[in-house]
Write a protein that holds these residues in place. Structure first.
Motif, PDB file in Angstrom:
ATOM      1  N   ASN A   1      -9.606   0.734   2.717  1.00 16.03           N
ATOM      2  CA  ASN A   1      -7.770   0.115   2.902  1.00 16.03           C
ATOM      3  C   ASN A   1      -7.319   0.176   1.849  1.00 16.03           C
ATOM      4  O   ASN A   1      -5.957   0.833   2.094  1.00 16.03           O
ATOM      5  CB  ASN A   1      -8.249  -1.650   3.272  1.00 16.03           C
ATOM      6  N   LYS A   2      -8.279   0.730   1.128  1.00 17.20           N
ATOM      7  CA  LYS A   2      -6.935   0.898  -0.826  1.00 17.20           C
ATOM      8  C   LYS A   2      -6.515   2.482   0.050  1.00 17.20           C
ATOM      9  O   LYS A   2      -5.814   2.995  -0.754  1.00 17.20           O
ATOM     10  CB  LYS A   2      -7.956   1.602  -1.497  1.00 17.20           C
ATOM     11  N   ILE A   3      -7.755   3.182   0.580  1.00 17.44           N
ATOM     12  CA  ILE A   3      -6.631   5.260   0.683  1.00 17.44           C
ATOM     13  C   ILE A   3      -5.326   4.336   1.938  1.00 17.44           C
ATOM     14  O   ILE A   3      -4.914   5.418   1.811  1.00 17.44           O
ATOM     15  CB  ILE A   3      -8.141   5.921   1.184  1.00 17.44           C
ATOM     16  N   THR A   4      -5.541   4.067   2.647  1.00 21.28           N
ATOM     17  CA  THR A   4      -4.480   4.213   3.913  1.00 21.28           C
ATOM     18  C   THR A   4      -3.077   3.109   2.792  1.00 21.28           C
ATOM     19  O   THR A   4      -2.400   3.514   3.177  1.00 21.28           O
ATOM     20  CB  THR A   4      -5.267   2.537   4.900  1.00 21.28           C
TER      21      THR A   4
ATOM     22  N   GLN B   1     -17.484   0.128   2.136  1.00 17.05           N
ATOM     23  CA  GLN B   1     -16.482   0.782   2.821  1.00 17.05           C
ATOM     24  C   GLN B   1     -15.493   0.387   3.227  1.00 17.05           C
ATOM     25  O   GLN B   1     -14.215   1.351   3.204  1.00 17.05           O
ATOM     26  CB  GLN B   1     -17.819   1.766   3.550  1.00 17.05           C
ATOM     27  N   LYS B   2     -14.931  -0.585   4.451  1.00 15.08           N
ATOM     28  CA  LYS B   2     -13.860  -0.809   4.016  1.00 15.08           C
ATOM     29  C   LYS B   2     -12.998  -1.752   3.058  1.00 15.08           C
ATOM     30  O   LYS B   2     -11.580  -1.245   3.451  1.00 15.08           O
ATOM     31  CB  LYS B   2     -14.142  -2.448   4.939  1.00 15.08           C
ATOM     32  N   ILE B   3     -13.509  -1.958   1.662  1.00 16.93           N
ATOM     33  CA  ILE B   3     -12.435  -1.615   1.467  1.00 16.93           C
ATOM     34  C   ILE B   3     -11.561  -0.456   0.349  1.00 16.93           C
ATOM     35  O   ILE B   3     -11.203  -0.645   0.383  1.00 16.93           O
ATOM     36  CB  ILE B   3     -12.939  -2.919  -0.685  1.00 16.93           C
TER      37      ILE B   3
END
Length: 395
Positions: A10-13, A5-7
């Protein structure tokens, strides 16, 4: 939050940041490459010059004096001495008519004169004899009066016969056609062998232009313009035969006799023309401009600038309390626009004379060298320039 979920977060951000940077960069690029507001207009730099106002019409070139040569007697043309374009002198023989019939009439009249003279001699002798007889009272007073009356009648008959003889002699002279003026033959309407008949109206044999170095233009001006045309005004005109030449003249006469065709009223304005080289020919069409006003060293604007209205004001009746009109009449007020803080600002001016391209103006705020708007390029779909400075003079 799990590792996956963190990865994903980060990609969406990162994508959101990149999209924001792209939009910001595109806006910055658009702002950088957007042409300045000045590029949406075409400007004219005010300058001083000469304005000449004129009114125009078409006309026909004619000789100043055109003499029609006819004949007072009938007869057959037996000789021709001149042709088209020949120069003639006053009194020169142009043609001859057959004199046979008139010769016979003249001979008859001469015989009648001799007969009348003989009758007069007899009447004189009878009167003398009667006077002597009356003195001796061999005849009555009534018989004497009869001889006196016969003498008077004989004298009158002789005068009549002599007058008829003089008339027939004069008609004999009319069989020789002479030029009444010196000039150029511009028209010949007879040929050898043709019979001309002089009845109620003398037939036209020749037309002679007295002097082609002096000509005139008969031009038809509309009644709307005739009030501004005066004798002595300068005139310029052109003809199709010499498209690269301009000729000059002067108004000689404004004829009061109006001509009405299809409810259009025109007046004949006669223009005097000098033609020293005789290159202008009778019958040519002249495109006449009568100069009715001239101003020297005045502030001028193109008529297009007086007609210009900003797109933002289309449909509005007023701007800064001043009525906006598409047409500006001479002697009235008009509006021109200057660019102030990127917005067209109206300036009221007094309009003077116009040459249909440029107009004289007077203004308390505008001066030579100021820039006014003559056209809105964006309204025509034109692309503006990237330059931050308006062109000095696009014309």
């Amino acid at each position: 939050m799990t590792f996956l979920q963190k990865i994903l977060f980060n990609k969406i951000t990162l994508v959101i940041v990149l999209i924001g940077l792209g939009i910001g960069g595109y806006k910055a690029w658009k702002a950088y490459t957007k042409p300045p507001l000045e590029a949406n207009y075409k400007f004219y730099t005010l300058e001083k010059g000469d304005v000449t106002q004129s009114v125009s019409a078409n006309g026909t070139l004619n000789p100043l004096v055109l003499v029609t040569v006819g004949t007072q007697v009938s007869g057959k043309v037996i000789k021709l001495y001149v042709d088209f374009n020949d120069r003639v002198e006053k009194g020169q023989i142009l043609a001859e008519l057959d004199p046979a019939l008139l010769d016979a009439q003249a001979a008859q009249s001469a015989a009648n004169v001799k007969s009348a003279e003989a009758s007069l001699e007899l009447a004189i002798a009878n009167e003398k004899r009667s006077r002597e007889l009356l003195a001796k009272e061999y005849i009555s007073k009534q018989e004497f009066d009869t001889t006196v009356q016969a003498l008077k009648a004989a004298r009158a008959a002789l005068d009549l016969a002599r007058a008829q003889a003089q008339k027939d002699k004069t008609n004999q002279g009319y069989t020789i056609i002479r030029s009444p003026v010196s000039g150029v033959v511009v028209d010949r309407q007879i040929d050898v062998g043709q019979t001309v008949a002089a009845s109620l109206q003398a037939p036209v044999l020749f037309k002679i232009a007295q002097d082609l170095r002096q000509m005139q233009i008969d031009s038809n001006f509309a009644e709307a313009d005739i009030g501004r045309i005066k004798v002595g005004q300068a005139v310029t005109f052109a003809v199709d035969a010499f498209p690269n030449l301009s000729f000059s003249g002067v108004v000689r006469q404004v004829r009061l006799n109006a001509t009405t065709v299809s409810n259009v009223v025109t007046y004949d304005v006669v223009v005097k023309v000098e033609n020293p080289d005789e290159i202008l020919i009778p019958g040519m069409t002249a495109y006449v401009n009568v100069i009715i006003a001239e101003k020297k060293n005045v502030l001028m604007v193109p008529n297009a600038a007086l007609r210009y209205r900003p797109t933002s004001l289309q449909g509005n009746a007023t701007s800064m309390g001043m009525k906006v009109k598409n047409e500006k009449k001479e002697g009235g007020f008009g509006i021109v626009y200057v660019l102030e803080n990127g917005v067209p600002k109206p300036v009221k001016v007094r309009v003077g004379i116009t040459d249909n391209r440029m107009s004289e103006i007077e203004s308390d705020t505008l001066k030579e060298g100021d820039m006014i708007i003559s056209e809105e390029l964006k309204a025509n779909g034109a692309q503006g320039s990237k330059s931050s400075h308006p062109p000095m003079r696009p014309f």
